[in-house]
Design an enzyme around this catalytic site. Sequence first.
Site, mmCIF file in Angstrom:
data_model
loop_
_atom_site.group_PDB
_atom_site.id
_atom_site.type_symbol
_atom_site.label_atom_id
_atom_site.label_comp_id
_atom_site.label_asym_id
_atom_site.label_seq_id
_atom_site.Cartn_x
_atom_site.Cartn_y
_atom_site.Cartn_z
ATOM 1 N N TYR A 83 -9.834 13.440 2.513
ATOM 2 C CA TYR A 83 -9.423 13.501 4.260
ATOM 3 C C TYR A 83 -9.501 14.267 4.710
ATOM 4 C CZ TYR A 83 -6.012 9.599 2.240
ATOM 5 O OH TYR A 83 -5.243 8.849 1.715
ATOM 6 N N ASN A 118 -11.347 3.269 2.223
ATOM 7 C CA ASN A 118 -12.324 3.523 4.016
ATOM 8 C C ASN A 118 -12.051 5.031 4.269
ATOM 9 O OD1 ASN A 118 -8.646 3.099 3.210
ATOM 10 N ND2 ASN A 118 -8.358 3.677 5.444
ATOM 11 N N HIS A 212 -9.724 0.493 -4.674
ATOM 12 C CA HIS A 212 -8.916 1.054 -3.634
ATOM 13 C C HIS A 212 -8.042 0.231 -2.960
ATOM 14 C CE1 HIS A 212 -7.882 4.458 -0.930
ATOM 15 N NE2 HIS A 212 -8.362 3.086 0.184
ATOM 16 N N HIS A 221 0.778 -0.895 4.278
ATOM 17 C CA HIS A 221 -0.723 -1.703 4.372
ATOM 18 C C HIS A 221 0.084 -3.094 4.122
ATOM 19 C CE1 HIS A 221 -3.243 1.542 5.683
ATOM 20 N NE2 HIS A 221 -2.757 2.248 5.038
ATOM 21 N N HIS A 247 -4.554 3.139 -1.699
ATOM 22 C CA HIS A 247 -4.787 2.841 -0.118
ATOM 23 C C HIS A 247 -3.268 2.953 0.254
ATOM 24 C CE1 HIS A 247 -6.088 1.197 3.327
ATOM 25 N NE2 HIS A 247 -5.528 0.001 3.195
#
Length: 336
Positions: A83, A118, A212, A221, A247
Amino acid sequence: MVAVRIGPVLAMALLVAMFSGPCRSELERLEHPIAADGSLSFLVVGDWGRRGSYNQSAVALKMGVMGEKLNVDFIISTGDNFYDDGLTSLEDPAFNESFSRIYTADSLQKQWYSVLGNHDYRGDVLAQLSPVLWKIDRRWLCLRSFVLNAEMVDFFFVDTTPFVDKYFTDPEDHAYDWRGVLPRKAYISNLLKDVDMALKESRAKWKIVVGHHTMQSAGHHGNTNEIVAQLLPILEENGVDLYINGHEHCLQHISTSHSPIQFLTSGGGSKAWRGDISWTKPDLKFYYDGQGFMSMEMTEARVDIAFYDIFGNVLHTWGASKPSFSVTGENSRTVY
């Protein structure tokens, strides 16, 4: 598919081969030996790389404890490994600060098999895939999509990020590294064909797919519609048993009457989203909005999973058996 048994020289040769050209017509195939008693055990963690913050170090500590207890064979990462924006280069200190210096327990000095998330695509993707990182820390193995065979089980690691439309049509202020993906339509088409072929060729008793993004989720999400529409039918057609993803920054288990697949989320490797749950239905067997990880123990006949929090408490368990093959060749399964 090319079969390669993981070892220092062969793994390096495989990773170097990955960068001999921009495209490959088949998924790379790796092999990992199982224990002498015919068993296999491993840990699964996702969405973790925050230099030890947001309880990443606490999760790593308990992973080490459980890794020793189970004598795990390897670790799976479900992506978003670094990250907020992946690795910036091969020299990015985040690789050491978020990986090598965090997962230090003896039991975690095993092979790590990783997919991209992502957030990883927001950095230098080729750096994260580079064999140079393998030289820095030989546990690290991250490929876009590949097959891992461990005798009775085949794992199919799938690069799910390129499926998601919004990363292309509405990236907001994020810059994604799509090298090796464009043209996108051809990349996805080839990947789906390769996954379908690999699944059809598999003779393993258990089939597990790792990606993922979520297929079924009660979290922030929700379902990833693009892979539900394009990838899920292939998995169901080919008898996949489990789909494992990250995710969502949580731990969850969904078992729906609409699919024979068990959907397992292990995305609690660091920052979690407390209280962020969108629905509670009978399909939702377990949901935990804190940090943690998952373990899996397997034999030819049985699989058992467990989810843990940062204190090592067991939050949820599930198991299934495939004791025999019927005359027609279909698996006989008992679920607990």
